[in-house]
Design an enzyme around this catalytic site. Structure first.
Site, PDB file in Angstrom:
ATOM      1  N   GLY A 355      -2.206  -2.337  -7.742  1.00 59.71           N
ATOM      2  CA  GLY A 355      -2.250  -1.448  -8.897  1.00 59.71           C
ATOM      3  C   GLY A 355      -2.539  -2.128 -10.216  1.00 59.71           C
ATOM      4  O   GLY A 355      -3.447  -1.736 -10.954  1.00 59.71           O
ATOM      5  N   GLY A 378       0.236  -0.943  -1.657  1.00 56.09           N
ATOM      6  CA  GLY A 378       1.138  -1.522  -0.661  1.00 56.09           C
ATOM      7  C   GLY A 378       0.440  -1.980   0.599  1.00 56.09           C
ATOM      8  O   GLY A 378       0.757  -3.036   1.158  1.00 56.09           O
TER       9      GLY A 378
END
Length: 398
Positions: A355, A378
């Site tokens: 991110g 993730g």
């Protein structure tokens, strides 16, 4: 590199194709504020439409505890329709059962439907076989285009892939091919640039990479822990002092494996983390006791950039400074532009993800200038750690 079928391998003419997407997009006041994940789904939908499929899109959204109107995917219908050229998108108010069956049964070849939030049913997150079978009843084939959710063993990701002919979507395919080219079968030498705040969140990542790459550059606040472990002053910087022994062990293992570790040699410091703060650039052995390290300095940028130039493949996760607060974005932006320049010149295959990394590359204006930028978060991190991803494993063919 795992072997898997792609959309091109499926015979879907006139058939119902369940497409697992990640439409967990930001929504404010009922409107999607960032349609990136919707847009990345378009090539898969268009490829299936071109083959005469009936396309049924499904996704999770948020973390509801059951049916919750505030967590509905209904808000995605209009932007999804717009992304696929204004084609109508039918909406099913449930993802299984009579209402979903009614919407799917009415589809003609080349038409698209969106099912309601998968997480309105507990069986999604528990990987319940019964819930997976109820989903499978809506389709004749399954396409997973949600690499960003591939680290979750959920029903629509893991169990469903075993119940129908399964393939990777265009985005999933591109992601797997890029990641394979970056670490599993890369052009060498490989350099990994790892930043971020804490060593503790990236221990598995660092341990895996020292065995996979020729150079490992470490920046961001996590570098402070390594500097502290080497006896360098870090002032009031964010630092996990209790992990000094762990940091030394990682450095020792890297040396034993022949992996060169590049740590900062200078730093941009300030008394406060705030926009426009008064800064001092100092050698790494001269950080004032009252200051914080908030970015790597120009000599460190030059060292890392030289590492880029001496490598053929770059894997990047994490900024090297507190990039959200100017002027501490400078080193990250400079390195992003260097990576883009070398990639454009054909000298570097560059893969980046996570991110903060995506946000930093966007700030530098180079999002579309690297070889591949993963928005997976993730799943990208777990792949870098060397873990097996359930969503990828489920697609593998013998």
């Amino acid at each position: 590199m795992p072997r898997f079928r792609t959309v091109d391998d499926l015979d879907v003419s006139g058939k119902r194709v369940l497409v697992r997407a990640d439409l967990n997009v930001p929504i404010k006041d009922g409107k999607v504020t960032d349609a990136t994940r919707i847009e990345r789904l378009v090539p898969t939908i268009e490829a299936l439409i071109a083959k005469g499929a009936k396309v049924i899109v499904m996704s999770h959204f948020g973390r509801p505890k059951g049916p919750d109107p505030s967590q509905s995917l209904r808000a995605v219908v209009e932007p999804l329709s717009r992304a696929i050229g204004g084609r109508p998108v039918q909406f099913a108010p449930d993802c299984i059962g009579p209402e979903a069956e009614r919407v799917v049964a009415a589809l003609k070849p080349g038409e698209v439907a969106l099912l309601e939030n998968l997480r309105f049913h507990k069986g999604e997150e528990t990987n319940d076989p019964g819930f997976a079978k109820a989903l499978a009843a809506l389709g004749d084939a399954y396409v997973d285009d949600a690499f960003s959710a591939a680290h979750r063993a959920h029903a629509s990701i893991e169990a469903l892939a075993h119940l129908l002919p399964a393939a990777a979507g265009k985005n999933m395919q591109a992601e797997l091919e890029a990641l394979g080219a970056a670490l599993e079968n890369p052009q060498r030498p490989v350099i990994a640039l790892i930043g971020g705040a804490k060593v503790s969140t990236k221990l598995d990542l660092l341990n895996n990479l020292t065995d996979k790459v020729e150079r490992l550059a470490i920046g961001g606040a996590m570098a402070n822990t390594f500097l502290f472990a080497q006896g360098q002053p870090v002032g009031r910087s964010l630092c996990e002092r209790e992990l000094a022994d762990t940091a030394r062990k990682i450095l020792d293992e890297a040396k034993a494996r022949g992996c060169e570790v590049i740590l900062p040699v200078d730093a941009v410091t300030a008394e406060k983390l705030e926009a426009g703060a008064v800064t001092r650039t100092v050698g790494i052995n001269a950080v004032p006791a009252t200051a914080m390290i908030l970015d790597v300095g120009p000599q460190s940028v030059a060292h890392i950039a030289a590492g880029f130039e001496a490598s053929r493949t770059l894997v990047w996760n994490g900024p090297v400074g507190a990039f959200e607060t100017p002027p501490f974005e400078r080193a990250t932006v400079a390195l992003a532009k260097k990576a883009a320049e070398l990639t454009h010149a054909g000298k570097l295959m560059s893969v980046a993800g996570g991110g903060d990394t995506v946000a930093a590359l966007a700030m530098a204006g180079v999002m579309d200038q690297l070889s591949y930028v993963s928005t997976a978060g993730g799943a990208f991190l777990e792949w870098l750690e060397g873990r097996e991803l359930p969503g990828v494993k489920a697609l593998e063919t013998a």
